[in-house]
Design a protein around this motif. Structure first.
Motif, PDB file in Angstrom:
ATOM      1  N   UNK A 152     -47.867  38.667   6.828  1.00 17.74           N
ATOM      2  CA  UNK A 152     -46.675  39.364   7.312  1.00 17.74           C
ATOM      3  C   UNK A 152     -45.377  38.725   6.798  1.00 17.74           C
ATOM      4  N   UNK A 153     -45.426  37.438   6.470  1.00 18.47           N
ATOM      5  CA  UNK A 153     -44.214  36.723   6.058  1.00 18.47           C
ATOM      6  C   UNK A 153     -43.469  37.403   4.905  1.00 18.47           C
ATOM      7  N   UNK A 154     -44.155  37.825   3.813  1.00 21.25           N
ATOM      8  CA  UNK A 154     -43.426  38.523   2.744  1.00 21.25           C
ATOM      9  C   UNK A 154     -42.733  39.801   3.212  1.00 21.25           C
ATOM     10  N   UNK A 155     -43.365  40.508   4.149  1.00 18.36           N
ATOM     11  CA  UNK A 155     -42.751  41.730   4.676  1.00 18.36           C
ATOM     12  C   UNK A 155     -41.495  41.414   5.474  1.00 18.36           C
ATOM     13  N   UNK A 156     -41.567  40.384   6.310  1.00 18.71           N
ATOM     14  CA  UNK A 156     -40.402  40.000   7.118  1.00 18.71           C
ATOM     15  C   UNK A 156     -39.229  39.582   6.240  1.00 18.71           C
ATOM     16  N   UNK A 157     -39.511  38.735   5.246  1.00 16.46           N
ATOM     17  CA  UNK A 157     -38.433  38.282   4.364  1.00 16.46           C
ATOM     18  C   UNK A 157     -37.903  39.433   3.505  1.00 16.46           C
ATOM     19  N   UNK A 158     -38.815  40.312   3.074  1.00 15.97           N
ATOM     20  CA  UNK A 158     -38.390  41.434   2.226  1.00 15.97           C
ATOM     21  C   UNK A 158     -37.539  42.451   2.955  1.00 15.97           C
ATOM     22  N   UNK A 159     -37.881  42.753   4.212  1.00 16.88           N
ATOM     23  CA  UNK A 159     -37.145  43.763   4.969  1.00 16.88           C
ATOM     24  C   UNK A 159     -35.889  43.202   5.647  1.00 16.88           C
ATOM     25  N   UNK A 160     -35.921  41.932   6.034  1.00 14.23           N
ATOM     26  CA  UNK A 160     -34.850  41.396   6.875  1.00 14.23           C
ATOM     27  C   UNK A 160     -33.833  40.540   6.132  1.00 14.23           C
ATOM     28  N   UNK A 161     -34.240  39.880   5.065  1.00 12.72           N
ATOM     29  CA  UNK A 161     -33.323  38.974   4.371  1.00 12.72           C
ATOM     30  C   UNK A 161     -32.696  39.650   3.160  1.00 12.72           C
ATOM     31  N   UNK A 162     -31.426  39.364   2.859  1.00 11.04           N
ATOM     32  CA  UNK A 162     -30.781  39.945   1.681  1.00 11.04           C
ATOM     33  C   UNK A 162     -31.330  39.322   0.402  1.00 11.04           C
ATOM     34  N   UNK A 163     -31.323  40.101  -0.677  1.00  8.59           N
ATOM     35  CA  UNK A 163     -31.801  39.601  -1.958  1.00  8.59           C
ATOM     36  C   UNK A 163     -30.692  38.792  -2.628  1.00  8.59           C
ATOM     37  N   UNK A 164     -31.077  37.745  -3.326  1.00  9.07           N
ATOM     38  CA  UNK A 164     -30.113  36.887  -4.001  1.00  9.07           C
ATOM     39  C   UNK A 164     -30.583  36.631  -5.430  1.00  9.07           C
ATOM     40  N   UNK A 165     -29.717  36.924  -6.390  1.00  6.06           N
ATOM     41  CA  UNK A 165     -30.038  36.658  -7.781  1.00  6.06           C
ATOM     42  C   UNK A 165     -29.877  35.175  -8.081  1.00  6.06           C
ATOM     43  N   UNK A 166     -30.653  34.690  -9.037  1.00  8.70           N
ATOM     44  CA  UNK A 166     -30.541  33.301  -9.439  1.00  8.70           C
ATOM     45  C   UNK A 166     -29.172  33.036 -10.060  1.00  8.70           C
ATOM     46  N   UNK A 167     -28.673  31.817  -9.829  1.00  4.56           N
ATOM     47  CA  UNK A 167     -27.384  31.427 -10.378  1.00  4.56           C
ATOM     48  C   UNK A 167     -27.408  29.994 -10.867  1.00  4.56           C
ATOM     49  N   UNK A 168     -26.244  29.348 -10.835  1.00  6.73           N
ATOM     50  CA  UNK A 168     -26.105  28.002 -11.384  1.00  6.73           C
ATOM     51  C   UNK A 168     -26.997  26.991 -10.681  1.00  6.73           C
ATOM     52  N   UNK A 169     -27.072  27.063  -9.361  1.00 13.35           N
ATOM     53  CA  UNK A 169     -27.869  26.086  -8.610  1.00 13.35           C
ATOM     54  C   UNK A 169     -29.332  26.152  -9.018  1.00 13.35           C
ATOM     55  N   UNK A 170     -29.874  27.362  -9.142  1.00 18.43           N
ATOM     56  CA  UNK A 170     -31.276  27.511  -9.530  1.00 18.43           C
ATOM     57  C   UNK A 170     -31.489  27.078 -10.979  1.00 18.43           C
ATOM     58  N   UNK A 171     -30.505  27.348 -11.842  1.00 18.99           N
ATOM     59  CA  UNK A 171     -30.631  26.948 -13.243  1.00 18.99           C
ATOM     60  C   UNK A 171     -30.694  25.430 -13.384  1.00 18.99           C
ATOM     61  N   UNK A 172     -29.860  24.728 -12.620  1.00 19.60           N
ATOM     62  CA  UNK A 172     -29.860  23.263 -12.686  1.00 19.60           C
ATOM     63  C   UNK A 172     -31.159  22.683 -12.149  1.00 19.60           C
ATOM     64  N   UNK A 173     -31.716  23.309 -11.102  1.00 20.88           N
ATOM     65  CA  UNK A 173     -32.970  22.815 -10.545  1.00 20.88           C
ATOM     66  C   UNK A 173     -34.129  23.018 -11.516  1.00 20.88           C
ATOM     67  N   UNK A 174     -34.133  24.151 -12.190  1.00 19.37           N
ATOM     68  CA  UNK A 174     -35.235  24.473 -13.089  1.00 19.37           C
ATOM     69  C   UNK A 174     -35.043  23.864 -14.470  1.00 19.37           C
ATOM     70  N   UNK A 175     -33.800  23.482 -14.788  1.00 24.08           N
ATOM     71  CA  UNK A 175     -33.502  22.957 -16.108  1.00 24.08           C
ATOM     72  C   UNK A 175     -33.024  24.050 -17.028  1.00 24.08           C
ATOM     73  N   UNK A 176     -32.046  23.737 -17.858  1.00 26.47           N
ATOM     74  CA  UNK A 176     -31.484  24.727 -18.773  1.00 26.47           C
ATOM     75  C   UNK A 176     -31.681  24.284 -20.209  1.00 26.47           C
ATOM     76  N   UNK A 177     -32.022  25.237 -21.056  1.00 28.54           N
ATOM     77  CA  UNK A 177     -32.273  24.950 -22.467  1.00 28.54           C
ATOM     78  C   UNK A 177     -31.098  25.441 -23.300  1.00 28.54           C
TER      79      UNK A 177
END
Length: 263
Positions: free
Chosen positions: A90-115
């Motif tokens: 049920x967790x994916x359904x709850x997060x999908x219906x109730x939480x807003x979607x967020x596109x990746x940005x600078x914070x995610x790029x720094x965590x994953x590493x940038x080439x």
């Protein structure tokens, strides 16, 4: 009944993502038909499950809870295993219906590493003609372009060519869009114009971009989407030669509806 409801909700959730176009914020558009097939399968399983709700059996269901029965278990009732199983489903359904979607940005790029450099020319002197000989025909065609105008279709091929053979693009005019991040993992902080590349889904997304020369003096805030025009040059770093953009003009733009690039 609970199983049937969950199956129906998954089918509806995927249908809504397709209907609103939000699905491309999660997976590569080339794989949309897989999610469509998944929604059909969920709907089929829902119709398979529905008749079982009204089918009588040899067991007395009067003591069964809303999460189903456990007649095979000695104690019966709801078990911890059942709660964990349904909770994870049920967790994916709850997060999908109730939480807003967020596109990746600078914070995610720094965590994953940038080439922004894929080839090491830092410790050897290589003649331009030799570099041209080493390049495949596709890269040679890119070098011949009077101006490198990056878009969603050519972004991957252009970024790979520029970062692999930066010497051959020195002096080349460039027009590129992306979001800004500040990478302070090096001795000198780099301002980078960046895009996320999504091969299959956002789980494998990785960032790639180009360093902006003296980007800090431009006054562009991190995570701001910009369109930059300038000239390509190279800068030596500990890992080799890094292509950089000498900016001639820039403007802030609205984030695109689809912020990702698909290889």
């Amino acid at each position: 009944m609970v199983k049937a409801i969950i199956l129906l909700l998954f089918a509806v959730f995927i249908f809504i993502l397709h209907e609103t176009g939000e699905i491309v914020r999660f997976i590569n558009p080339n794989y949309l038909y897989f999610s469509q097939i998944a929604s059909v399968i969920f709907l089929f399983l829902f119709f398979v499950q529905v008749p079982r709700i009204f089918t009588s059996s040899e067991y007395d269901h009067s003591e069964c809870g809303p999460w189903g029965c456990s007649h095979e278990d000695e104690g019966g009732g709801i078990t911890v295993k059942t709660l964990l199983t349904y909770g994870l489903i049920i967790l994916p359904l709850l997060t999908g219906f109730l939480l807003p979607y967020k596109d990746f940005g600078a914070a995610e790029a720094l965590k994953r590493g940038i080439s922004y450099s894929t080839h090491d020319h830092g410790h050897v002197e290589v003649h331009d003609e030799l570099l041209v000989h080493q390049m495949d025909e596709g890269v040679q065609e890119i070098v011949k372009q009077p101006i490198l105008e990056f878009d969603n279709e050519n972004f991957v091929s252009y970024i790979r060519a520029v970062t692999s053979y930066p010497v051959n693009f020195v002096g080349k005019q460039i027009l590129i869009e992306g979001f800004i991040l500040e990478d302070d993992s090096f001795t000198n902080k780099h301002t980078v114009i960046t895009r996320f590349l999504v091969t299959h889904c956002v789980a494998d997304a990785h960032a790639a971009g180009l360093v902006i020369e003296e980007g800090s003096i431009l006054g562009i805030h991190e995570n701001t989407w910009v369109r930059i025009k300038g000239e390509l040059n190279v800068k030596k770093s500990d890992s080799g030669l890094i292509p950089i953009i000498t900016v001639s003009s820039w403007e802030e733009i609205h984030p695109p509806m689809d912020p990702y690039v698909y290889p």
